[in-house]
Scaffold this motif. Structure first.
Motif, PDB file in Angstrom:
ATOM      1  N   ALA A  26      -7.300   6.669   4.635  1.00 30.66           N
ATOM      2  CA  ALA A  26      -8.018   6.222   3.447  1.00 30.66           C
ATOM      3  C   ALA A  26      -7.067   5.933   2.293  1.00 30.66           C
ATOM      4  N   ARG A  27      -7.526   5.174   1.346  1.00 28.41           N
ATOM      5  CA  ARG A  27      -6.811   4.953   0.095  1.00 28.41           C
ATOM      6  C   ARG A  27      -7.680   5.553  -1.000  1.00 28.41           C
ATOM      7  N   LEU A  28      -7.239   6.691  -1.532  1.00 35.82           N
ATOM      8  CA  LEU A  28      -8.044   7.415  -2.508  1.00 35.82           C
ATOM      9  C   LEU A  28      -7.419   7.293  -3.889  1.00 35.82           C
ATOM     10  N   LYS A  29      -8.245   6.961  -4.870  1.00 40.51           N
ATOM     11  CA  LYS A  29      -7.790   6.995  -6.259  1.00 40.51           C
ATOM     12  C   LYS A  29      -8.692   7.995  -6.960  1.00 40.51           C
ATOM     13  N   LEU A  30      -8.122   9.136  -7.324  1.00 40.40           N
ATOM     14  CA  LEU A  30      -8.918  10.265  -7.800  1.00 40.40           C
ATOM     15  C   LEU A  30      -8.426  10.763  -9.151  1.00 40.40           C
ATOM     16  N   TRP A  31      -9.332  11.347  -9.902  1.00 40.81           N
ATOM     17  CA  TRP A  31      -8.889  12.091 -11.084  1.00 40.81           C
ATOM     18  C   TRP A  31      -9.753  13.332 -11.244  1.00 40.81           C
ATOM     19  N   THR A  32      -9.204  14.310 -11.905  1.00 43.10           N
ATOM     20  CA  THR A  32      -9.926  15.543 -12.165  1.00 43.10           C
ATOM     21  C   THR A  32      -9.349  16.159 -13.438  1.00 43.10           C
ATOM     22  N   SER A  33     -10.047  17.109 -13.982  1.00 40.38           N
ATOM     23  CA  SER A  33      -9.529  17.742 -15.202  1.00 40.38           C
ATOM     24  C   SER A  33     -10.075  19.149 -15.319  1.00 40.38           C
ATOM     25  N   GLY A  34      -9.419  19.947 -16.133  1.00 40.32           N
ATOM     26  CA  GLY A  34      -9.910  21.301 -16.343  1.00 40.32           C
ATOM     27  C   GLY A  34      -8.789  22.260 -16.675  1.00 40.32           C
ATOM     28  N   PRO A  35      -9.128  23.542 -16.778  1.00 37.93           N
ATOM     29  CA  PRO A  35      -8.145  24.537 -17.177  1.00 37.93           C
ATOM     30  C   PRO A  35      -7.188  24.909 -16.043  1.00 37.93           C
ATOM     31  N   MET A  36      -5.950  25.200 -16.424  1.00 40.32           N
ATOM     32  CA  MET A  36      -4.925  25.705 -15.513  1.00 40.32           C
ATOM     33  C   MET A  36      -4.425  27.019 -16.125  1.00 40.32           C
ATOM     34  N   PHE A  37      -3.790  27.858 -15.300  1.00 35.14           N
ATOM     35  CA  PHE A  37      -3.402  29.194 -15.772  1.00 35.14           C
ATOM     36  C   PHE A  37      -1.968  29.503 -15.369  1.00 35.14           C
ATOM     37  N   ARG A  38      -1.156  29.815 -16.354  1.00 36.35           N
ATOM     38  CA  ARG A  38       0.207  30.276 -16.058  1.00 36.35           C
ATOM     39  C   ARG A  38       0.551  31.394 -17.026  1.00 36.35           C
ATOM     40  N   HIS A  39       1.096  32.481 -16.483  1.00 41.16           N
ATOM     41  CA  HIS A  39       1.430  33.631 -17.312  1.00 41.16           C
ATOM     42  C   HIS A  39       2.810  33.428 -17.924  1.00 41.16           C
ATOM     43  N   GLU A  40       2.858  32.614 -19.003  1.00 38.69           N
ATOM     44  CA  GLU A  40       4.109  32.362 -19.712  1.00 38.69           C
ATOM     45  C   GLU A  40       4.004  32.974 -21.096  1.00 38.69           C
ATOM     46  N   ARG A  41       5.112  33.055 -21.783  1.00 33.51           N
ATOM     47  CA  ARG A  41       5.057  33.512 -23.171  1.00 33.51           C
ATOM     48  C   ARG A  41       4.539  32.362 -24.022  1.00 33.51           C
ATOM     49  N   PRO A  42       3.436  32.575 -24.723  1.00 35.82           N
ATOM     50  CA  PRO A  42       2.823  31.472 -25.461  1.00 35.82           C
ATOM     51  C   PRO A  42       3.718  30.979 -26.597  1.00 35.82           C
ATOM     52  N   GLN A  43       3.693  29.715 -26.830  1.00 35.90           N
ATOM     53  CA  GLN A  43       4.299  29.130 -28.028  1.00 35.90           C
ATOM     54  C   GLN A  43       3.612  27.804 -28.259  1.00 35.90           C
ATOM     55  N   LYS A  44       4.058  27.084 -29.275  1.00 38.95           N
ATOM     56  CA  LYS A  44       3.368  25.841 -29.614  1.00 38.95           C
ATOM     57  C   LYS A  44       3.317  24.917 -28.402  1.00 38.95           C
ATOM     58  N   GLY A  45       2.132  24.473 -28.025  1.00 39.99           N
ATOM     59  CA  GLY A  45       1.994  23.548 -26.911  1.00 39.99           C
ATOM     60  C   GLY A  45       2.124  24.204 -25.556  1.00 39.99           C
ATOM     61  N   ARG A  46       2.184  25.537 -25.521  1.00 39.52           N
ATOM     62  CA  ARG A  46       2.271  26.221 -24.238  1.00 39.52           C
ATOM     63  C   ARG A  46       1.379  27.445 -24.257  1.00 39.52           C
ATOM     64  N   TYR A  47       0.345  27.440 -23.473  1.00 39.90           N
ATOM     65  CA  TYR A  47      -0.633  28.515 -23.479  1.00 39.90           C
ATOM     66  C   TYR A  47      -0.878  29.006 -22.058  1.00 39.90           C
ATOM     67  N   ARG A  48      -1.478  30.176 -21.952  1.00 38.57           N
ATOM     68  CA  ARG A  48      -1.690  30.756 -20.621  1.00 38.57           C
ATOM     69  C   ARG A  48      -2.887  30.124 -19.929  1.00 38.57           C
ATOM     70  N   GLN A  49      -3.905  29.783 -20.707  1.00 35.28           N
ATOM     71  CA  GLN A  49      -4.915  28.873 -20.177  1.00 35.28           C
ATOM     72  C   GLN A  49      -4.725  27.567 -20.911  1.00 35.28           C
ATOM     73  N   PHE A  50      -4.407  26.525 -20.170  1.00 33.54           N
ATOM     74  CA  PHE A  50      -4.238  25.224 -20.802  1.00 33.54           C
ATOM     75  C   PHE A  50      -4.978  24.211 -19.953  1.00 33.54           C
ATOM     76  N   HIS A  51      -5.085  22.998 -20.451  1.00 34.30           N
ATOM     77  CA  HIS A  51      -5.916  22.013 -19.762  1.00 34.30           C
ATOM     78  C   HIS A  51      -5.110  20.790 -19.368  1.00 34.30           C
ATOM     79  N   GLN A  52      -5.387  20.314 -18.188  1.00 28.36           N
ATOM     80  CA  GLN A  52      -4.707  19.111 -17.717  1.00 28.36           C
ATOM     81  C   GLN A  52      -5.730  18.086 -17.277  1.00 28.36           C
ATOM     82  N   ILE A  53      -5.346  16.839 -17.417  1.00 29.33           N
ATOM     83  CA  ILE A  53      -6.075  15.743 -16.778  1.00 29.33           C
ATOM     84  C   ILE A  53      -5.156  15.234 -15.680  1.00 29.33           C
ATOM     85  N   ASP A  54      -5.652  15.262 -14.453  1.00 26.44           N
ATOM     86  CA  ASP A  54      -4.851  14.945 -13.272  1.00 26.44           C
ATOM     87  C   ASP A  54      -5.303  13.638 -12.658  1.00 26.44           C
ATOM     88  N   VAL A  55      -4.350  12.836 -12.259  1.00 27.69           N
ATOM     89  CA  VAL A  55      -4.663  11.591 -11.559  1.00 27.69           C
ATOM     90  C   VAL A  55      -3.859  11.578 -10.271  1.00 27.69           C
TER      91      VAL A  55
END
Length: 434
Positions: free
Chosen positions: A103-132
RNA sequence: GUGGACGUAGCUCAGCUGGUAGAGUCCCGGAUUGUGAUUCCGGCUGUCGCGGGUUCGAGUCCCGUCGUCCACCCCA
């Protein structure tokens, strides 16, 4: 109240308040329209997957897997993980739902992602991505189209302080050959490496090239370049991509040291960076992952995808200065007097039946006329509908434009459904503005 | 995970070398007993992030802790 008992938000996990939501909604709306225009379909996948999926997809020795995942054992004894990125889940879903098969699939999705990093500007433990993700496309044309899509997105949003970096990592085989050369080179210069780089020499030597330590610049600049060790096919793929980007008028810089932190990438990688966000400067990045699908048990299928950081793009959006004011209602309805207050809600419900396109805010609770007018003004409404016992006696309501010089008028209750849209249309005429 | 700065009213902040808190704004009421700006008058809100220590006395000094921000690291 004892402040020790107030439940705090989890560190690095933020609320998006009404005052900030306009930027999020604008980004969501624009991307949704753009993805549809380019033929991408939305899909939604779980936030939780088996831990093994991320270990195999992202790589055992990446920082994400080694120390940043939210992993737990559920009551059934399974090791599960809150997704730290989106591609693994999408690919897993494509395989387990039988979507591949050439198949040839063109997909997108979005939502929260989780990484246990030290928070700072533009970097959070729950953050959101739009994926293509584009699955089943081998040629450089899809690479070029994806990049064109992102370039158009910035243009549509009015974001200008961004720069495109691209590189090719070659095939998995050619990357392995290059990796050995690199390790050999760095071993010869081990004395010049800092602690971080020595650590990376074992796990992910390509990342040494990314070092920001100024003392490392001499060693790094003498290292063999990935670009010089590409296999012929990857070279051709990359040259074609560059030609296509040039043909579309998309500016880019080739960064031979651009390396992605996830192991699954091969050939094309790209990254949009900005100088407006501080240290977390990548707002959108991705690349080709031709080897990932077979690695996860699917039929060999070429694929490419990217993710953008929603918080970072929204921050850029707010810096562009485009005003993102919350929507003001068309009409603010105020009622004073016992009988009027009882009547107002029923009247407004009838108006909502007749005028579904008109937004009406009703003054709730008590408040004298002064307070109600203040609220009406603050709401930004174009028109105030005033209902007092005096008006009710005569079966009318008063209508007062709040943003224009036009005076207050009275209108029989049964004519409101006709009069209100007429007045609103009249007020919307630019030459009637104050 | 490492280093640094900061944490005072809902918000923005002041508080000098320690003497138990203040301004602006917001909100509420009044001048205008049914009309949103402005002006004037009046009013409300703080365990000074939390815990411990030094001191006759701590918002102020010390230690710890939590949080935010910045950089490293990492990445979207």
């Amino acid at each position: 109240m004892d402040k020790n008992f107030i439940v705090q938000a989890v560190r690095g996990m933020n609320d998006v308040l009404p005052a900030q939501i306009a930027g999020w909604q604008q980004l969501e709306r624009v991307t949704r329209e753009l993805f549809a225009a380019y033929g991408f379909e939305e899909m939604r996948v779980p936030l939780v997957e088996h831990t093994a999926l991320f270990k195999r997809a992202i790589g055992e020795y990446t920082d994400i897997v080694e120390k940043e995942m939210y992993t737990f054992t559920d009551s059934g004894g399974d090791s599960l993980t809150l997704r730290p990125e989106g591609t693994a889940g999408v690919v897993r879903a494509a395989i387990t739902n039988g979507l591949l098969r050439g198949a040839r699939l063109k997909l997108w999705t979005s939502g929260p992602m989780f990484r246990h990093e030290r928070p700072q500007k533009g970097r959070y433990r729950q953050f959101h991505q739009i994926d293509v993700e584009a699955i089943g496309f081998a040629g450089p044309d899809i690479d070029a189209e994806l990049i064109a899509l992102t370039a158009r997105l910035w243009r549509t949003l009015g974001i200008t302080r961004v720069k495109l970096k691209i590189n090719s990592l070659g095939t998995i085989e050619s990357r392995r050959v290059y990796r050995e050369k690199l390790v050999t080179y760095f071993r010869q210069h081990e004395a010049a490496l800092d602690a971080d780089s020595l650590r990376r020499l074992e796990g992910n030597p390509l990342r040494i090239l990314d070092s920001k330590n100024p003392d490392m610049q001499a060693v790094v600049s003498g290292a063999p370049l990935l670009t010089d060790h590409l296999d012929a096919e990857s070279r051709e793929h990359f040259d074609s991509l560059c030609a296509m980007l040039t043909g579309m008028g998309i500016e880019y810089v080739i960064d031979p040291r651009l390396v992605r932190g996830l192991d699954y990438y091969s050939r094309t990688v790209f990254e949009w960076v900005t100088d407006a966000l501080g240290a977390q400067d990548a707002i959108c990045s991705g690349g080709r992952y031709d080897g990932l699908i077979p690695q996860l048990g699917g039929d060999p299928t070429p694929a490419i995808g990217f993710a953008m950081g929603v918080e970072r793009v929204v921050e850029l959006l707010s810096q562009t200065g485009a005003p993102l004011a919350p929507a003001a209602p068309d009409v603010y309805v105020m009622a004073s007097g016992e009988r009027a207050q009882r009547t107002a809600l029923a009247l407004v419900e009838r108006l909502r039946d007749d005028l579904p396109q008109v937004t009406l805010h009703v003054n709730l609770g008590s408040g004298n006329f002064k307070a109600q007018f203040r609220r009406a003004d603050k709401s930004g409404a174009a028109l105030a509908l005033i209902l007092g016992d005096a008006e009710l006696e005569r079966g009318v309501a008063a209508l007062k434009p709040l943003r224009h010089e036009a005076g207050q008028t009275e209108c029989p209750l049964e004519e409101l459904a006709v009069r209100i849209p007429a007045i609103l249309a009249d007020l919307a005429e630019p030459n009637n503005a104050v």
